[in-house]
Design an enzyme around this catalytic site. Structure first.
Site, PDB file in Angstrom:
ATOM      1  N   CYS A  71       7.390 -39.208 -12.939  1.00  0.00           N
ATOM      2  CA  CYS A  71       6.274 -39.739 -12.492  1.00  0.00           C
ATOM      3  C   CYS A  71       5.704 -40.059 -11.205  1.00  0.00           C
ATOM      4  CB  CYS A  71       6.188 -40.595 -13.166  1.00  0.00           C
ATOM      5  SG  CYS A  71       6.700 -42.248 -12.665  1.00  0.00           S
ATOM      6  N   SER A 112      13.004 -42.736 -15.395  1.00  0.00           N
ATOM      7  CA  SER A 112      12.002 -41.784 -14.575  1.00  0.00           C
ATOM      8  C   SER A 112      11.451 -41.695 -13.599  1.00  0.00           C
ATOM      9  CB  SER A 112      10.806 -42.775 -14.641  1.00  0.00           C
ATOM     10  OG  SER A 112       9.241 -41.389 -14.415  1.00  0.00           O
ATOM     11  N   MET A 170      -5.761  -6.876   8.826  1.00  0.00           N
ATOM     12  CA  MET A 170      -4.884  -6.021   9.363  1.00  0.00           C
ATOM     13  C   MET A 170      -5.120  -4.710  10.167  1.00  0.00           C
ATOM     14  SD  MET A 170      -1.472  -7.101   9.698  1.00  0.00           S
ATOM     15  CE  MET A 170      -0.490  -6.020   9.610  1.00  0.00           C
ATOM     16  N   ARG A 217      -3.125   2.940   8.320  1.00  0.00           N
ATOM     17  CA  ARG A 217      -3.848   1.496   8.320  1.00  0.00           C
ATOM     18  C   ARG A 217      -1.833   0.730   8.061  1.00  0.00           C
ATOM     19  NH1 ARG A 217      -8.258   2.755   3.893  1.00  0.00           N
ATOM     20  NH2 ARG A 217      -8.497   4.898   4.875  1.00  0.00           N
ATOM     21  N   ARG A 228      -2.997  -0.829  -6.217  1.00  0.00           N
ATOM     22  CA  ARG A 228      -3.343  -2.921  -6.476  1.00  0.00           C
ATOM     23  C   ARG A 228      -3.736  -3.011  -7.257  1.00  0.00           C
ATOM     24  NH1 ARG A 228      -5.881  -4.706  -1.054  1.00  0.00           N
ATOM     25  NH2 ARG A 228      -7.274  -4.460  -1.194  1.00  0.00           N
ATOM     26  N   HIS A 262     -15.575  -8.578   2.063  1.00  0.00           N
ATOM     27  CA  HIS A 262     -15.107  -9.470   2.431  1.00  0.00           C
ATOM     28  C   HIS A 262     -14.868 -11.329   2.145  1.00  0.00           C
ATOM     29  CE1 HIS A 262     -12.903 -12.726   5.826  1.00  0.00           C
ATOM     30  NE2 HIS A 262     -12.336 -12.005   5.647  1.00  0.00           N
ATOM     31  N   TYR A 321      10.981 -34.504 -19.155  1.00  0.00           N
ATOM     32  CA  TYR A 321       9.460 -34.403 -19.165  1.00  0.00           C
ATOM     33  C   TYR A 321       9.561 -34.643 -17.880  1.00  0.00           C
ATOM     34  CZ  TYR A 321       9.187 -39.888 -19.469  1.00  0.00           C
ATOM     35  OH  TYR A 321       9.276 -40.885 -18.494  1.00  0.00           O
ATOM     36  N   THR A 380       9.471 -39.987  -7.250  1.00  0.00           N
ATOM     37  CA  THR A 380       9.704 -39.034  -6.757  1.00  0.00           C
ATOM     38  C   THR A 380       8.701 -39.048  -5.506  1.00  0.00           C
ATOM     39  OG1 THR A 380       8.789 -37.405  -7.779  1.00  0.00           O
ATOM     40  CG2 THR A 380      11.280 -37.674  -7.652  1.00  0.00           C
ATOM     41  N   ASN A 381       8.145 -40.558  -5.316  1.00  0.00           N
ATOM     42  CA  ASN A 381       6.995 -40.220  -4.194  1.00  0.00           C
ATOM     43  C   ASN A 381       8.050 -41.781  -2.975  1.00  0.00           C
ATOM     44  OD1 ASN A 381       5.312 -39.176  -5.734  1.00  0.00           O
ATOM     45  ND2 ASN A 381       4.064 -41.358  -6.373  1.00  0.00           N
ATOM     46  N   GLY A 412      -8.320  -7.602   4.754  1.00  0.00           N
ATOM     47  CA  GLY A 412      -9.038  -7.690   6.043  1.00  0.00           C
ATOM     48  C   GLY A 412      -8.191  -8.265   6.943  1.00  0.00           C
ATOM     49  N   LYS A 472       0.534  -1.359  -0.073  1.00  0.00           N
ATOM     50  CA  LYS A 472       0.478  -0.023  -0.164  1.00  0.00           C
ATOM     51  C   LYS A 472       0.811   1.496   0.176  1.00  0.00           C
ATOM     52  CE  LYS A 472      -3.545  -0.505   3.230  1.00  0.00           C
ATOM     53  NZ  LYS A 472      -5.176  -0.142   2.866  1.00  0.00           N
TER      54      LYS A 472
END
Ligand code: PEP
Ligand code: MG
Length: 880
Positions: A830, A763, A103, A92, A336, A454, A850, A766-767, A101, A22
């Protein structure tokens, strides 16, 4: 010495980390000569210092503020507390990122028993002066002195009752003076001392209150939800007051340069005659559309629309502005970048490129990838919309559709969701206290408030469906009922709301997938032109594959074959195969599965046409497939003529304490190579048949999972290749194929140079890689990780967003080692992270070919992949 306070003419828009959003924009508007009431900004660093110093304000800061106050007095020609010409200010908050809303704001600061006389004299309106004074005492007491607002309301309402009047405006100046006296007595009773009369004390206390509001519960929750850094601090803006409530030639409003809901290019907003700013934002009075201002204040309207256009061109972005008209003169109080729905974001971005305002790279980087999800969300079916009449219509505050049971408070809504219910939160109006309820609700319906209330602003930010200002509903919170069109609904009754039309329906309506706009297609086209990463999908059925292709998938990165065994006949054959004692029995069961597999693969290959398809050999955690109950074992025994006791014994033999680290992936095919043989045959036969029948040239990518040692890969690969060679010979036909592996065990990543010798592609799974690197079980840690995130131990759930420092390092090692051995090694991901924007950025940076993700996340991934390029280019630009 550090500078902690800036006048509005000392800053600019690039100083948001110093002046807050602001403050930086007030400075910018001042700089470009717009009508902004003068003032100064106490910096975010001052707020941080206050906390660092143990919540104390240094003398230096006090003197800096006082010096700026003098300057403000000089510029305005007014003096704090002056009975003839008093200066009044607003105070403000303003953090580097907008927290709507969240602050607190104080208006009319500087009023006391002396200055109120000055206001009365200057405005020639005693009633106005005392009304401002009593509002100030109430607001200040609430925010700074922390005395509950309703205690003041009681006094105020008591006076109205005593005078026998219905409306606030019917109270006279004398009534208001009495109210002020009662307010002051209340303050003494509550805090043991009088209301601060010295405006400088009022100011310093107010600045502190803004600092404190940075750490209120709701501000902390908002930051958590929006990933805002809690160390940024908030700035405080002190600005000369202008009054929108000085009569019918005054007013206040909020407006967007384009519709935040649809993106339409038209000034869009709301306006209230004779009112103060907070009346609009708080949704207490329902304002009139801004277009009507053209009739009420034609000159001001002309000037305002000109300023709106100027601001949009200056910022090259849609602006959200606040303004006040005081006795016919326009003042800008804020601008803004406007928050917008996904639909609006896409339209505004495309239109601005057409208008020559921004480049397509900027357009693509303006869309939040997660927002794209909103566009893909379901809406109500046309059939149900035609068959159901709306019982009420409010404002279409945030698009989308929601059905659920109604609850009237955030607490009951939250409890209902914890009970597994789908909830629509229904409130007279929402306030920041309702946030927790809004987060869990499917949608939000309010009785009061406008498009910038709000509820509307927050729901849009969350991408949640919201109908606001629906005055046709009447809520009785105490009775727990809502009346609409003659129906009395109780808590728990089901309604449906349509955030795109504002309509409310009784009961549940059917949801369907949305049509995507041309603008969306345009953004995606630009994203595709910009991105380097390919985007594939994880799909196990032809239907999923077809859906993903519609969303732009360029191949399948993971087809989990174990998911193909869940049909009723298949699961029996699968169980029979797993529980077989002998290889011959296993081969019999596998022979039953082969035709299913082959036709599934054919369906998927066909849906994907000539796009690449990676099929992973079976990787079931065994416990998902073995029968658990005696009845299930009995069914199997009966079906295949087996002995129940023997079978039960075999089930208990297969029990694992930690199935996720047990007999799965390539371990299973090393024990039972005939499974790999059957799958390899099904894959290759599907490709051969499609070639013969339809001339389709498919190049299957066969993937071997859970490899930690190159010897595991080599072992299974040998069976796969030998089987395929036999099929070629038998069929007298060949197809191309490649064999690769998942990198999902840390050892595989560390020895990727060895593994690359046997693999055509990697591949990243990543789990599992996250599970094994962090040592957190994928299946059991949801609660623990939630707690970690809540307590700030982890910033994010590493199963959702890649742990780039830890797991990411393993990925990077594997990429480097693998490519060193085989520069043509194809690299993809994947795991779930393949659809997560920040993980996609990482994948781009480490040079994967990919990412692969679930069908609905494909568009998100396409956009995120393009943004990774734009980000990389702008970082390179910055480094020059
Ligand atoms: C992985 O581990 O990341 C993966 C994609 O495989 P799954 O989730 O099937 O174990
Ligand atoms: Mg895995």
């Amino acid at each position: 010495m550090a500078k902690y306070v800036y006048s509005f003419n000392e800053g600019n828009k690039d100083m948001r980390y110093v002046l807050g959003g602001k403050g930086a924009n007030l400075a910018e508007m001042t700089k470009i000569g717009l009508p902004v009431p003068f003032g100064f900004t106490v910096t975010c660093q001052a707020c941080n210092k206050y906390y660092e110093d143990g919540k104390v304000v240094s003398d230096d800061l006090v003197s800096e503020i006082m010096a700026k106050l003098e300057e403000l007095e000089a510029v305005s020609g007014k003096k704090f507390g002056d009975p003839d010409n008093p200066l009044l200010v607003s105070v403000r908050s303003g953090a580097p990122f907008s927290m709507p809303g969240m602050m607190d704001t104080i208006l009319n600061l500087g009023l006391n028993d002396d200055s109120v006389l000055g206001v009365a004299k200057l405005t020639n309106n005693e009633r106005f002066a005392y009304d401002s004074y009593r509002r100030f005492i109430q607001m200040y007491s609430d925010i700074v002195l922390e005395i509950k607002k309703d205690k003041f309301d009681k006094i105020f309402d008591g006076k109205k009752a005593e005078r026998g009047v219905e409306f606030d405006v019917e109270l006279t100046a004398e009534d208001l003076k009495e109210i002020i006296e009662d307010y002051k007595k209340l303050v003494v009773a509550e805090i043991g001392k009088g209301f601060p009369e010295d405006p400088k004390d009022q100011l310093m206390e107010a600045v502190l209150a803004v600092f404190r509001s940075w750490n209120t519960e709701r501000a902390v929750l908002y930051r958590e939800l929006n990933n805002i850094d809690s160390t940024l601090g908030t700035a405080v803006n002190v600005q000369e007051m202008v009054f929108g409530n000085m009569g019918d030639d005054s007013g206040t409003g909020v407006a967007f340069t384009r519709s935040p809901s649809t993106g339409e290019k038209k000034v869009f907003g709301e306006f209230l005659v004779n009112a103060q700013g907070e009346d609009v934002v708080a949704g207490i009075r329902t304002p009139q559309p801004i277009a009507e201002m053209e009739q009420t204040f034609p000159e001001v309207y002309k000037e305002f629309t000109k300023i709106a256009e100027l601001l949009e061109n200056h910022y090259k972005n849609m602006q959200d502005m606040e303004f006040t008209v005081e006795r016919g003169k326009l003042y800008m109080l804020q601008t803004r970048d406007g928050k917008r729905t996904a639909q609006a974001a896409v339209k505004v971005a495309v239109d601005m490129v057409d208008e020559g305002l921004i480049t397509k790279e900027t357009a693509v980087s303006r869309i939040e990838p997660d927002q794209i999800g909103q566009l893909l969300h379901p809406k109500f079916s046309d059939a149900d919309l035609a068959a159901n009449e709306a019982v009420a219509k409010g404002l279409p505050a945030s698009p989308g559709a929601a059905s659920g049971q109604i609850f009237f408070t955030a607490e009951t809504a939250k409890a209902a969701v914890e009970d597994g219910k789908k909830v629509v939160l229904v409130r007279a109006e929402t306030s920041p206290e309702d946030l927790a309820g809004m987060v869990v609700a499917e949608g939000i319906l309010t009785e009061r408030g406008g498009m910038t209330s709000h509820a509307a602003v927050v729901a849009r930010g969350m991408g949640k469906c919201c109908v606001a200002g629906c005055s046709a509903i009447k809520i009785d919170e105490e009775a727990g009922t809502m009346t609409v069109a003659g129906n009395i609904l109780k808590e728990g009754d089901i309604i449906s709301i349509d955030g795109s039309s504002g309509c409310v329906y009784l009961g549940e309506l059917e949801m369907v997938a949305p049509d995507l706009s041309n603008d969306f297609a345009q953004i995606m086209k630009w994203a595709d032109e910009i991105r380097r990463l390919k985007v594939r999908t994880n799909a196990d059925t032809p239907a999923d594959a077809a859906q993903a292709v519609k969303f732009g998938a360029e191949g399948i990165g993971l087809c989990r074959t174990e998911h193909m065994f869940f049909g009723e006949d298949r699961i029996k054959a699968m169980r029979r195969m797993i529980l077989a004692d002998e290889e011959s029995e296993r081969r019999e069961a596998l022979a039953l599965l082969l035709p299913y597999q082959k036709s599934d693969f054919k369906g998927i290959f066909e849906a994907m046409e000539d796009r690449p398809v990676t099929i992973r050999l079976i990787d079931p955690p065994l416990h998902e497939f073995v029968p658990h109950t005696d009845e299930e074992i009995q069914v199997l025994a009966d079906e295949f003529g087996l002995d129940f006791t023997k079978l039960k014994h075999r089930v208990s033999e297969l029990k694992e304490f930690n199935p996720m680290l047990g007999h799965r992936g390539c371990r299973l095919t090393i024990t039972y190579p005939e499974i790999a043989e059957m799958q390899a045959e099904a894959i290759i036969m599907a490709a051969i048949e499609l070639k013969k029948e339809k001339g389709l040239e498919v190049v299957p990518e066969i993937m071997i999972p859970l490899v930690g040692n190159v010897k595991e890969l080599a072992y299974v690969k040998k069976y796969v290749v030998e089987t395929i060679e036999k099929v070629f010979e038998r069929e007298g036909e060949k197809v191309d194929y490649i064999v690769g592996t998942m990198i999902e065990i840390p050892r595989a990543a560390l020895t990727a140079d060895e593994i690359a010798k046997e693999a055509d592609f990697f591949s990243f799974g990543t789990n599992d890689l996250t599970q094994m690197t962090l040592g957190f079980s994928r299946d059991d840690t949801g609660r623990i990780i939630k707690e970690y995130v809540e307590k700030g131990v982890f910033e994010e759930d590493p199963f959702q967003s890649l742990d780039q420092t830890g797991v990411g390092q393993l990925v990077q090692i594997a990429v480097e080692k693998g490519r060193k051995v085989n520069p043509y090694l194809k690299l993809g991901i994947c795991g779930e992270h393949g659809g997560d924007p920040s993980s996609i950025d990482f994948c781009h940076r480490v040079g994967l070919d990919y990412v692969s993700c679930s069908p609905f996340r494909v568009p998100i991934a396409r956009l995120a992949a393009a943004q990774a390029v734009v980000r990389e280019n702008s970082n390179a630009e910055a480094d020059k």
